[in-house]
Write a protein that holds these residues in place. Structure first.
Motif, PDB file in Angstrom:
ATOM      1  N   ALA A  47       0.765  -1.042   0.025  1.00 51.06           N
ATOM      2  CA  ALA A  47      -0.043  -0.068   0.081  1.00 51.06           C
ATOM      3  C   ALA A  47       1.089   1.214   0.042  1.00 51.06           C
ATOM      4  CB  ALA A  47      -0.633   0.059   1.114  1.00 51.06           C
ATOM      5  N   SER A  48       1.787   1.392   0.907  1.00 52.36           N
ATOM      6  CA  SER A  48       2.865   2.520   0.617  1.00 52.36           C
ATOM      7  C   SER A  48       3.490   2.730  -0.368  1.00 52.36           C
ATOM      8  CB  SER A  48       3.881   2.326   2.038  1.00 52.36           C
ATOM      9  OG  SER A  48       4.887   3.295   2.078  1.00 52.36           O
ATOM     10  N   HIS A  49       4.069   1.489  -0.990  1.00 55.24           N
ATOM     11  CA  HIS A  49       4.702   1.583  -2.448  1.00 55.24           C
ATOM     12  C   HIS A  49       3.925   2.089  -3.439  1.00 55.24           C
ATOM     13  CE1 HIS A  49       7.497   0.685  -5.409  1.00 55.24           C
ATOM     14  NE2 HIS A  49       6.977   0.060  -6.132  1.00 55.24           N
ATOM     15  N   TYR A  50       2.842   1.356  -3.700  1.00 49.91           N
ATOM     16  CA  TYR A  50       1.957   2.100  -4.648  1.00 49.91           C
ATOM     17  C   TYR A  50       1.200   3.313  -4.517  1.00 49.91           C
ATOM     18  CZ  TYR A  50       2.996  -2.638  -7.039  1.00 49.91           C
ATOM     19  OH  TYR A  50       3.646  -3.739  -7.415  1.00 49.91           O
ATOM     20  N   GLY A  51       0.876   3.370  -3.355  1.00 53.20           N
ATOM     21  CA  GLY A  51       0.159   4.891  -3.094  1.00 53.20           C
ATOM     22  C   GLY A  51       1.153   5.918  -2.745  1.00 53.20           C
ATOM     23  N   LYS A  52       2.389   5.572  -2.929  1.00 52.61           N
ATOM     24  CA  LYS A  52       3.468   6.608  -2.761  1.00 52.61           C
ATOM     25  C   LYS A  52       3.142   7.481  -1.384  1.00 52.61           C
ATOM     26  CE  LYS A  52       4.631   6.820  -7.460  1.00 52.61           C
ATOM     27  NZ  LYS A  52       4.612   7.640  -8.770  1.00 52.61           N
ATOM     28  N   LEU A  53       3.167   7.051  -0.522  1.00 56.40           N
ATOM     29  CA  LEU A  53       2.876   7.565   0.981  1.00 56.40           C
ATOM     30  C   LEU A  53       4.216   8.290   1.471  1.00 56.40           C
ATOM     31  CD1 LEU A  53       0.854   4.696   2.968  1.00 56.40           C
ATOM     32  CD2 LEU A  53      -0.080   6.582   1.499  1.00 56.40           C
ATOM     33  N   ASN A  54       4.989   8.089   1.168  1.00 61.24           N
ATOM     34  CA  ASN A  54       6.229   8.939   1.649  1.00 61.24           C
ATOM     35  C   ASN A  54       6.258  10.066   0.838  1.00 61.24           C
ATOM     36  OD1 ASN A  54       9.490   9.493   0.868  1.00 61.24           O
ATOM     37  ND2 ASN A  54       8.942   9.458   2.950  1.00 61.24           N
ATOM     38  N   GLU A  55       6.278  10.028  -0.586  1.00 60.82           N
ATOM     39  CA  GLU A  55       6.333  11.262  -1.512  1.00 60.82           C
ATOM     40  C   GLU A  55       5.145  12.216  -1.235  1.00 60.82           C
ATOM     41  OE1 GLU A  55       6.690   8.237  -2.460  1.00 60.82           O
ATOM     42  OE2 GLU A  55       8.405   7.932  -3.220  1.00 60.82           O
ATOM     43  N   ASN A  56       3.942  11.564  -1.079  1.00 57.83           N
ATOM     44  CA  ASN A  56       2.635  12.386  -1.170  1.00 57.83           C
ATOM     45  C   ASN A  56       2.272  12.893   0.084  1.00 57.83           C
ATOM     46  OD1 ASN A  56       2.315  11.982  -3.838  1.00 57.83           O
ATOM     47  ND2 ASN A  56       1.058  10.240  -3.372  1.00 57.83           N
ATOM     48  N   TYR A  57       2.555  12.117   1.028  1.00 55.98           N
ATOM     49  CA  TYR A  57       2.093  12.557   2.731  1.00 55.98           C
ATOM     50  C   TYR A  57       3.247  12.535   3.676  1.00 55.98           C
ATOM     51  CZ  TYR A  57      -2.094  11.078   0.558  1.00 55.98           C
ATOM     52  OH  TYR A  57      -3.373  11.034  -0.208  1.00 55.98           O
ATOM     53  N   ASN A  58       4.526  12.526   3.136  1.00 54.30           N
ATOM     54  CA  ASN A  58       5.712  12.591   4.172  1.00 54.30           C
ATOM     55  C   ASN A  58       5.558  11.620   5.064  1.00 54.30           C
ATOM     56  OD1 ASN A  58       8.081  13.627   4.681  1.00 54.30           O
ATOM     57  ND2 ASN A  58       7.372  15.124   6.152  1.00 54.30           N
ATOM     58  N   SER A  59       5.183  10.418   4.667  1.00 54.33           N
ATOM     59  CA  SER A  59       4.943   9.285   5.906  1.00 54.33           C
ATOM     60  C   SER A  59       6.588   8.771   6.176  1.00 54.33           C
ATOM     61  CB  SER A  59       4.101   8.478   5.546  1.00 54.33           C
ATOM     62  OG  SER A  59       4.049   7.262   6.170  1.00 54.33           O
ATOM     63  N   SER A  60       7.019   8.352   7.280  1.00 56.30           N
ATOM     64  CA  SER A  60       8.132   7.955   7.683  1.00 56.30           C
ATOM     65  C   SER A  60       8.242   6.568   7.136  1.00 56.30           C
ATOM     66  CB  SER A  60       8.437   8.194   9.169  1.00 56.30           C
ATOM     67  OG  SER A  60       9.486   7.787   9.534  1.00 56.30           O
ATOM     68  N   ILE A  61       9.244   6.100   6.563  1.00 52.36           N
ATOM     69  CA  ILE A  61       9.244   4.530   5.998  1.00 52.36           C
ATOM     70  C   ILE A  61      10.506   4.087   6.605  1.00 52.36           C
ATOM     71  CG2 ILE A  61       7.847   4.845   4.238  1.00 52.36           C
ATOM     72  CD1 ILE A  61      10.413   5.281   2.418  1.00 52.36           C
ATOM     73  N   ALA A  62      10.794   2.761   6.463  1.00 48.77           N
ATOM     74  CA  ALA A  62      12.232   2.307   7.003  1.00 48.77           C
ATOM     75  C   ALA A  62      13.286   2.526   6.009  1.00 48.77           C
ATOM     76  CB  ALA A  62      11.854   0.535   6.713  1.00 48.77           C
ATOM     77  N   GLY A  63      12.974   2.599   4.668  1.00 54.24           N
ATOM     78  CA  GLY A  63      14.255   2.937   3.841  1.00 54.24           C
ATOM     79  C   GLY A  63      15.088   1.820   3.271  1.00 54.24           C
ATOM     80  N   HIS A  64      16.065   2.120   2.844  1.00 50.89           N
ATOM     81  CA  HIS A  64      16.830   1.355   2.208  1.00 50.89           C
ATOM     82  C   HIS A  64      17.543   0.168   3.336  1.00 50.89           C
ATOM     83  CE1 HIS A  64      19.381  -0.992  -0.552  1.00 50.89           C
ATOM     84  NE2 HIS A  64      20.306  -0.921   0.045  1.00 50.89           N
ATOM     85  N   ILE A  65      17.234  -1.181   3.033  1.00 50.11           N
ATOM     86  CA  ILE A  65      17.792  -2.406   3.680  1.00 50.11           C
ATOM     87  C   ILE A  65      18.514  -3.196   2.996  1.00 50.11           C
ATOM     88  CG2 ILE A  65      17.167  -4.243   5.276  1.00 50.11           C
ATOM     89  CD1 ILE A  65      14.498  -3.005   5.788  1.00 50.11           C
ATOM     90  N   PRO A  66      19.954  -3.087   3.187  1.00 51.31           N
ATOM     91  CA  PRO A  66      20.941  -3.455   2.492  1.00 51.31           C
ATOM     92  C   PRO A  66      20.856  -5.344   2.408  1.00 51.31           C
ATOM     93  CG  PRO A  66      22.090  -2.803   4.167  1.00 51.31           C
ATOM     94  CD  PRO A  66      20.470  -2.469   4.152  1.00 51.31           C
ATOM     95  N   THR A  67      21.353  -5.985   1.504  1.00 53.76           N
ATOM     96  CA  THR A  67      21.454  -7.367   1.383  1.00 53.76           C
ATOM     97  C   THR A  67      22.479  -7.917   1.966  1.00 53.76           C
ATOM     98  OG1 THR A  67      21.761  -7.515  -0.884  1.00 53.76           O
ATOM     99  CG2 THR A  67      19.612  -7.838  -0.278  1.00 53.76           C
ATOM    100  N   GLY A  68      22.722  -9.242   2.199  1.00 53.20           N
ATOM    101  CA  GLY A  68      24.101  -9.753   2.329  1.00 53.20           C
ATOM    102  C   GLY A  68      24.667  -9.303   3.934  1.00 53.20           C
ATOM    103  N   PHE A  69      25.989  -9.640   4.104  1.00 50.53           N
ATOM    104  CA  PHE A  69      26.540  -9.413   5.500  1.00 50.53           C
ATOM    105  C   PHE A  69      27.477  -8.364   5.394  1.00 50.53           C
ATOM    106  CE2 PHE A  69      24.635 -13.336   5.809  1.00 50.53           C
ATOM    107  CZ  PHE A  69      23.999 -13.521   6.956  1.00 50.53           C
ATOM    108  N   MET A  70      27.612  -7.595   6.447  1.00 48.51           N
ATOM    109  CA  MET A  70      28.741  -6.584   6.523  1.00 48.51           C
ATOM    110  C   MET A  70      29.830  -7.381   6.997  1.00 48.51           C
ATOM    111  SD  MET A  70      26.803  -3.269   7.798  1.00 48.51           S
ATOM    112  CE  MET A  70      25.237  -2.774   7.083  1.00 48.51           C
ATOM    113  N   PRO A  71      31.061  -6.804   6.683  1.00 51.09           N
ATOM    114  CA  PRO A  71      32.607  -7.340   7.095  1.00 51.09           C
ATOM    115  C   PRO A  71      32.532  -7.406   8.622  1.00 51.09           C
ATOM    116  CG  PRO A  71      32.881  -5.677   5.516  1.00 51.09           C
ATOM    117  CD  PRO A  71      31.358  -5.654   5.741  1.00 51.09           C
ATOM    118  N   PRO A  72      32.897  -8.219   9.420  1.00 48.44           N
ATOM    119  CA  PRO A  72      33.002  -8.319  10.901  1.00 48.44           C
ATOM    120  C   PRO A  72      33.891  -6.972  11.512  1.00 48.44           C
ATOM    121  CG  PRO A  72      33.740 -10.295   9.976  1.00 48.44           C
ATOM    122  CD  PRO A  72      33.540  -9.531   8.968  1.00 48.44           C
TER     123      PRO A  72
END
Length: 741
Positions: A348-373
């Protein structure tokens, strides 16, 4: 003690020829007295319908002196001795998976383990992301934490059923430390807002920072992993030194109150996400009240889109959670409502563009994989070492208690020290992989058990689900609103907040436990989690001292046709012996309650100090000297008309409920005995345990020839009192005591 010698000394005249004269008044008095006392003794025997038995005498074992040096040498030899058998035993003890995995019954256990692992993994995905916000971290770190904890506990844990991973209370405690250190490092709210906008809108990876710099997210996980490392070190140290007894000071009432109080703090910290408010996180004492003040001051800035989303999620999650719980016996697996809500809200948030249209706070980018120890920041250890103590204690206390609870339910045993090793390494090792503190969690453990879990192989399945999310699915949660994550966190507090319904029953069972619950809950909520835990521990220990400071005491009576004595104030139709009072004190006798012991004893019997003072005062006022003539022989005697003879002649103290004595307790017993003997009342001790007897012997309570004043049963003491009273010296009625000069 010989009573016959005393009688002969007290009543024999100087002229020995008159000793056998049966016609003298003195002889008649003696005969009548002996007849009366022997009649009392016979009445005691016949009334009880119990034949008197001989005194019990037990010879203590001879204790050999312990050579501390030899004990240490033997311990070291045993510890340092190495053999293949011992090495194998140590390896199998440290890695319990090597014991149960080769014996794994594939046909019997695999289906339940796979099913429970899949369901717990599905539930952990949204919870790990949501609880990351509570810990002040990015969502990816919560997934890392759950992944590593599931694998490590499978290798080291002894419980077959508990689920180890993110726990809300620990996340809250980590978040408070992280916010404090961020503020110290100068990451203010303006920088925070700017960095969040960059991450949310421009989709920059967490690693895309300038070389040699560390942004807020980077520094937050450094603080979190350092606290986690120290908590793990403490837990492993407690396992190594076998100090798991520390958890006994965290009673069920205390832990329950602490979790409920911390739940209010969690709810408060998530309220800003439900309203879409960008507020700084309050720390320190009174942070709950401060946060609500900030919320109400900024309530006009509420993001309507986030508020509507929060209400819709609550309307879906609360009823379905209740249905899951109500029909858990009929459902083979709980409905993964949280995952469904997360997927639906993300779409709903993606297709409704809630962040762009209503400035709704979202999780943001979540990277894949593992970071170096990356190793924890050793320079931060002095700042977070104290905070890690409370986190480590709460973590291992909850883990050990849940392990023992489910082991008892399913008929197997767990090793508490190994559990501390397991949860300690679940924190130490992941702290090098950008993770924060973990422990067992009741809600996920109940789900795991109810869906057929048989072994910790289900933890591996859970880790595989999380691995799939980390490698492939995580970026799809980019548009997930933070308000949804806040709702998930709040809904999972239902169990802790529901404890208020149990308060009436708790009050009926134990008012003291209820007071401890309230004090811990209020201090955890209104002050802070760490201070609340400390206040709860101190208050519960104070309550234990208070119970022993003013314990219950009572006079006892004999149950008919038995040798059992019970409190007169509690039971009816109990028999008492004239002239004998039996006193029971239900607590150890030590410096705190010694005055309570004396005052209770004097109140329920008589006060020897007052009696003695009254006797001295009356003696000075009423003493007279007369000459009494018996059979033509003149004898001078002192006739004391100070008082009527006391009816009470013996006090028996039932020591069965006195666990130990200290120096003050021994002195108190000596003082009581001395005061009563000064007015002619003997004090007998009965049913002393070996520790109390040893303390009395070392404290020289009685001389060697007076050891017959200690009895192995109250019945023996009472019979001795009746028998010895029959041999007491002659007393003339109206208080005239004869003494030869």
């Amino acid at each position: 003690m010989s009573y016959e010698g005393k009688e002969e000394h007290d009543v024999s005249p100087r002229d020995s020829s008159e000793e056998n004269d049966q016609d003298t008044p003195q002889s008649r008095i003696r005969l009548e007295s002996l007849k009366e006392s022997s009649t009392d003794c016979e009445q005691f025997r016949t009334n009880d319908q119990c034949s008197p038995h001989s005194r019990i005498h037990i010879e203590p074992k001879e204790t050999s002196t312990i050579d501390f040096k030899q004990v240490v040498i033997k311990k070291l030899q045993k510890t340092c001795h190495c053999s293949s058998t011992k090495a194998k035993s140590m390896i199998l003890g440290f890695l319990p998976v090597l014991r149960w995995l080769p014996k794994y019954d594939l046909k019997k256990n695999i289906l339940g383990d796979v099913m429970s692992g899949l369901i717990v993994g599905i539930l952990l995905v949204p919870q790990s992301i949501a609880y990351s916000l509570l810990a002040g971290q990015e969502p990816i770190y919560g997934l890392y934490t759950s992944f590593f904890a599931s694998i490590i506990y499978c290798l080291l844990g002894t419980s077959r059923h508990i689920s180890v991973g993110i726990f809300g209370i620990l996340c809250l405690m980590i978040g408070e430390v992280v916010d404090r250190e961020l503020h110290k490092a100068g990451y203010d709210s303006a920088y925070t807002a700017a960095s969040l906008d960059v991450v949310s809108n421009k989709s920059i990876s967490l690693n895309d920072t300038l070389p040699g710099t560390c942004d807020k997210s980077c520094y937050a996980i450094i603080v979190g992993s350092t606290v986690t490392f120290m908590a793990g070190v403490y837990q492993v140290a407690m396992g190594f030194f076998q100090v798991g007894f520390v958890s006994v000071y965290l009673s069920d009432a205390l832990l329950s109150g602490f979790v409920t109080g911390a739940s209010f703090t969690i709810l408060t910290s998530q309220a800003r996400y439900l309203l879409g408010l960008s507020l700084p996180r309050s720390n320190g004492v009174g942070s709950l009240i401060t946060t609500w003040i900030h919320i109400f001051r900024n309530i006009h800035k509420t993001n309507v889109c986030d508020l509507i989303t929060s209400l819709l999620c609550l309307l879906v999650l609360l009823p379905t959670k209740e249905l899951n719980e109500h029909f858990k016996s009929k459902l083979k697996a709980p409905i993964p409502t949280e995952l469904i809500v997360v997927v639906a809200a993300t779409l709903a948030s993606h297709y409704g563009k809630l962040n762009e249209n209503y400035n709704s706070s979202i999780a943001g980018h979540i990277p894949t994989g593992f970071m170096p120890p990356k190793a924890p920041d050793w320079n931060l250890i002095p700042s977070v070492a104290v905070d890690a103590i409370a986190i480590s204690i709460i973590g291992f206390a909850i883990t050990v208690s849940l392990s023992e609870m489910f082991a008892k339910k399913h008929g197997y045993t767990v090793r508490a020290n190994q559990e501390m090793y397991a949860i300690g390494f679940c924190n130490i090792i992941p702290s090098f992989f950008h993770c924060f503190t973990t422990s067992a969690a009741l809600a996920k453990t109940l789900v795991k058990e109810s869906t057929g879990c048989q072994t910790q192989l289900s933890g591996v399945v859970t880790a595989l689900v999380l691995l799939l999310v980390l490698l492939v699915i995580a970026p799809l949660f980019f548009s997930l609103q933070k308000s949804v994550l806040g709702v998930i966190t709040i809904v999972n507090l239902r169990g802790a907040l529901r404890k208020f319904r149990d308060l009436p029953q708790m009050w009926r069972l134990s008012r003291m436990d209820t007071v401890i619950w309230f004090v811990t809950m209020l201090s955890s909520a209104l002050l802070s989690t760490e201070i609340g835990l400390l206040v709860g521990v101190c208050f519960s220990m104070f309550c234990v001292i208070l119970r022993t400071q003013k314990p219950k005491s009572s006079l006892l009576g004999l149950i008919e046709d038995s040798e059992i004595f019970e409190p007169i104030s509690v039971y009816q139709n109990l028999q008492t012996k004239p002239g004998i009072k039996i006193f029971r004190f239900v607590a150890p006798l030590y410096y705190i309650n010694k005055e309570c012991f004396k005052s209770s004893l004097y109140k329920k019997t008589l006060n020897p100090v007052l009696i003695k003072a009254a006797q001295k005062k009356a003696a000075k006022r009423k003493m007279k000297e007369e000459t009494v003539t018996f059979s033509g022989i003149q004898d001078e005697v002192s006739v004391h008309l100070s008082h009527d003879p006391l009816e009470l002649h013996t006090i028996v103290i039932d020591c069965s409920a006195i666990q130990f004595l200290d120096t003050a307790g021994i002195h108190t017993l000596k003082e009581v005995r001395r005061d009563y003997e000064a007015i002619g009342i003997q004090v007998l001790l009965a049913q002393c345990n070996p520790s109390v007897r040893d303390s009395l012997a070392r404290g020289e309570y009685c001389k060697k020839e007076e050891e017959n004043l200690l009895f192995y049963s109250v019945y023996d003491a009472v019979f001795f009192a009746v028998d010895s009273h029959s041999q007491k010296r002659i007393s003339i009625p109206n208080g005239l005591t004869l003494s030869s000069n």
